[in-house]
Design a protein around this motif. Structure first.
Motif, short mmCIF file in Angstrom:
data_model
loop_
_atom_site.label_atom_id
_atom_site.label_comp_id
_atom_site.label_asym_id
_atom_site.label_seq_id
_atom_site.Cartn_x
_atom_site.Cartn_y
_atom_site.Cartn_z
N MET A 1 0.84 -0.98 0.12
CA MET A 1 -0.06 0.03 -0.12
C MET A 1 0.99 1.22 0.04
SD MET A 1 -3.04 0.99 2.58
CE MET A 1 -3.82 2.62 2.52
N ILE A 2 1.90 1.20 0.70
CA ILE A 2 2.76 2.60 0.89
C ILE A 2 3.41 2.55 -0.64
CG2 ILE A 2 4.88 3.19 1.80
CD1 ILE A 2 4.29 1.72 4.46
N GLU A 3 3.88 1.38 -1.25
CA GLU A 3 4.46 1.78 -2.73
C GLU A 3 3.41 2.36 -3.57
OE1 GLU A 3 4.67 -1.43 -1.19
OE2 GLU A 3 6.84 -0.97 -0.20
N THR A 4 2.03 1.93 -3.50
CA THR A 4 1.22 2.36 -4.46
C THR A 4 0.74 3.63 -4.19
OG1 THR A 4 0.42 -0.02 -4.59
CG2 THR A 4 -1.03 1.55 -5.54
N TRP A 5 0.32 4.07 -3.09
CA TRP A 5 -0.53 5.32 -2.71
C TRP A 5 0.48 6.17 -1.77
CZ3 TRP A 5 -4.87 5.70 -5.26
CH2 TRP A 5 -5.56 4.61 -5.54
N GLY A 6 1.24 5.70 -1.04
CA GLY A 6 2.26 6.37 -0.28
C GLY A 6 1.77 6.69 1.05
N TYR A 7 2.57 7.44 1.98
CA TYR A 7 2.39 7.54 3.42
C TYR A 7 1.25 8.39 3.58
CZ TYR A 7 6.89 5.48 4.22
OH TYR A 7 7.95 4.57 4.26
N TRP A 8 0.65 9.26 2.88
CA TRP A 8 -0.52 10.09 3.02
C TRP A 8 -1.77 9.10 3.22
CZ3 TRP A 8 -0.24 14.20 5.52
CH2 TRP A 8 0.82 15.20 5.47
N LEU A 11 -1.73 7.26 6.30
CA LEU A 11 -2.16 8.09 7.48
C LEU A 11 -3.68 8.25 7.36
CD1 LEU A 11 -1.35 9.97 9.64
CD2 LEU A 11 -1.49 11.86 8.09
N ILE A 12 -4.21 8.56 6.08
CA ILE A 12 -5.88 8.66 6.20
C ILE A 12 -6.27 7.37 6.49
CG2 ILE A 12 -7.73 9.19 4.56
CD1 ILE A 12 -5.43 11.54 3.23
N SER A 13 -6.00 6.25 5.99
CA SER A 13 -6.87 5.14 6.27
C SER A 13 -6.89 4.77 7.49
CB SER A 13 -6.41 3.80 5.29
OG SER A 13 -4.92 3.72 5.87
N THR A 14 -5.69 4.82 8.33
CA THR A 14 -5.43 4.65 9.85
C THR A 14 -6.34 5.51 10.41
OG1 THR A 14 -3.41 6.04 10.07
CG2 THR A 14 -3.17 3.73 9.72
N PHE A 15 -6.46 6.71 10.23
CA PHE A 15 -7.51 7.79 10.79
C PHE A 15 -8.86 7.37 10.74
CE2 PHE A 15 -9.99 11.61 10.56
CZ PHE A 15 -9.79 12.15 11.83
N LEU A 16 -9.16 7.18 9.59
CA LEU A 16 -10.54 6.44 9.29
C LEU A 16 -10.75 5.40 9.85
CD1 LEU A 16 -11.00 7.39 5.65
CD2 LEU A 16 -12.17 8.58 7.34
N GLU A 17 -10.09 4.47 10.05
CA GLU A 17 -10.27 3.12 10.75
C GLU A 17 -10.48 3.40 12.45
OE1 GLU A 17 -8.02 -1.02 11.87
OE2 GLU A 17 -7.11 0.51 10.66
#
Length: 82
Positions: A1-8, A11-17
């Motif tokens: 996921m980091i390689e495809t979408w990046g750290y942002w 960050l957003i996915s963990t915040f939403l979770e």
């Protein structure tokens, strides 16, 4: 996921979770507390309904007990007051 979408995106996915868990927890808490309040309120209302028809007798007993207590504090014999 980091390689495809990046750290942002991470960050957003963990915040939403985390926010989703908080929202679900708040909803469950509100339902439990609301239900408990309703049930205790209904039980209290039923208790007050049962007590209402013996209110005068109950107040008489409380009044006599208070009068006997005051007589005892004043040093009088209770049977002379009653």
């Amino acid at each position: 996921m980091i390689e495809t979408w990046g750290y942002w995106a991470l960050l957003i996915s963990t915040f939403l979770e985390g926010e989703t868990i908080l929202i679900i927890g708040a909803f469950v808490w509100a339902v439990v507390i609301g239900t408990a309040g309703y049930l205790f309120g209904t039980a209290f209302e039923a208790l007050l309904g049962n007590i209402k028809h013996i209110e005068m007798e109950l107040m008489s007993i409380i009044g006599l007990a208070g009068l006997a207590g005051l007589a005892g504090l004043a040093g009088l014999a209770v049977w002379t007051i009653l």
